[in-house]
Design an enzyme around this catalytic site. Sequence first.
Site, PDB file in Angstrom:
ATOM      1  CD  GLU A 179       3.283  65.116  -6.415  1.00 37.76           C
ATOM      2  OE1 GLU A 179       3.087  65.227  -7.626  1.00 37.76           O
ATOM      3  OE2 GLU A 179       2.578  65.695  -5.562  1.00 37.76           O
ATOM      4  CD  GLU A 373       4.823  69.365  -3.933  1.00 35.19           C
ATOM      5  OE1 GLU A 373       3.675  69.496  -4.418  1.00 35.19           O
ATOM      6  OE2 GLU A 373       5.783  68.895  -4.571  1.00 35.19           O
TER       7      GLU A 373
END
Length: 478
Positions: A179, A373
Amino acid sequence: MTILSDDFLWGGATAANQCEGAYQADGKGLSIVDKLPAAEERVKPLFDPGHHINETFSYYPSHQSIDMYHHYQGDIALFAEMGFKAYRFSISWPRIFPTGTEEEPNEEGLKFYDRLFDELEKYHIEPIVTLNHFDTPYALVETIGGWRDRATVIHYERYCRAVMERYKDRVKYWLTHNEINMVLHIPLIGGGLIFQDGENQNQVMYQAAHHQLVASSLVTKAAREINPAFQVGCMLASGEVYPNTCHPDDMMAAIEKNREQYFFIDVQSRGFYPSYTRKLFRELDVNIHFEPGDKELLQNYTVDFISFSYYASRLVSADPLVNQQLQSGNAFASLQNPYLEQTEWGWQIDPVGLRVTMNQIYDRYQKPLFIVENGLGAIDEVNVDGSINDDYRITYMKRHLEEMIKAVDDGVELLGYTAWGCIDLVSNSTGQMSKRYGLIYVDLDDEGNGTRARRKKKSFDWYKEVIASNGEILERGV
Ligand code: BG6
């Protein structure tokens, strides 16, 4: 014939700092997350680290966590039982370079991952390795301010080279930073950033982002040299931003908000700073310092695939009055979308948003995608007979996977799907155990009490069937 290809990588995902525990075992150094407490206490050091990071707290959930360091064999056996084709996990940077600055890696730390790879190979599970999942060594934060200092790029490259050399015949898929856009939203864990009073925080965050982008290219270069078959991916915290209304100003506001996240992937995938950054940096009074050679590095070493997490879409308005209603259920603030339900933690649930996001990312980059995810954080109850009927999780996953399959049918090239927190682990944002994502339950509470025994949830058997049918049961609406 299913819509998904036969080699589709079904699996699950975890991160070292949220599941391994053993925070000082075999020479491991502290990571930034090892300084963070749980629940309400976590907010202060997470968002105001300058004043609170060195406070003493009563409990640090990452220190023992679910102790996967000592349970990995049983856990991987359970993943294999579910039929996992892939397991995404991160290597802990401070386990390999305890302070970040050592010349040589910590052999004992590497031996742990040797054993982990042995276990995965036993079951023919493909490893997807994240090199940095919110795990900057704390010593680098203390001494040079983490990613604000260019030297961190060199330390990171040395660590990545050591790991990629060691595992050059055991890993194909590598992710450089988890991320990467989180450096703008939770700068402490995203970039090891602690701000000084009065400084231009945007300048610090974007310069740190530049260092991470350069580091990502340097590591991609190293990957090409070490094993040309390596596939290197970036990793985005995604979630399309919708306009609050069809007013053209709202549409423009949504485009600008989307650029905030796509900026990182624009650089990592296309190889240069997009033209919209000229105005953005002027408005934010940001001036990025490029070293000689940076432009060429970014241009020559772009990623092979785009991986991303997806939990929710977002909503913005151009009207400052409306934006007063922005809610920060997770790291991203959003207006409340009246068409969507929310999780117990206020994250908006938008399965179609996954299809929207996949189409947008693929249209923009035309490179294979990987959903690394996705999942539902919820409170689970263990019944007296030991069963856990997490039908809400099955519903959540089913709806998202159905939309994922539609996106593939739309033409999106997708390598795989790894369910976040496939085994219960410590929540990143809240430090709680009670915010559970797993298909496997772990007996541990928010204060660290429990046996850490593992138990299959109802979703375990459901996901096993999904994998066994390669998603076909979803296509049939089962
Ligand atoms: C992503 C992170 O942001 O979301 C994970 O990569 C994190 O580390 C996951 O755990 C879910 O967020 P949370 O805060 O519910 O744990």
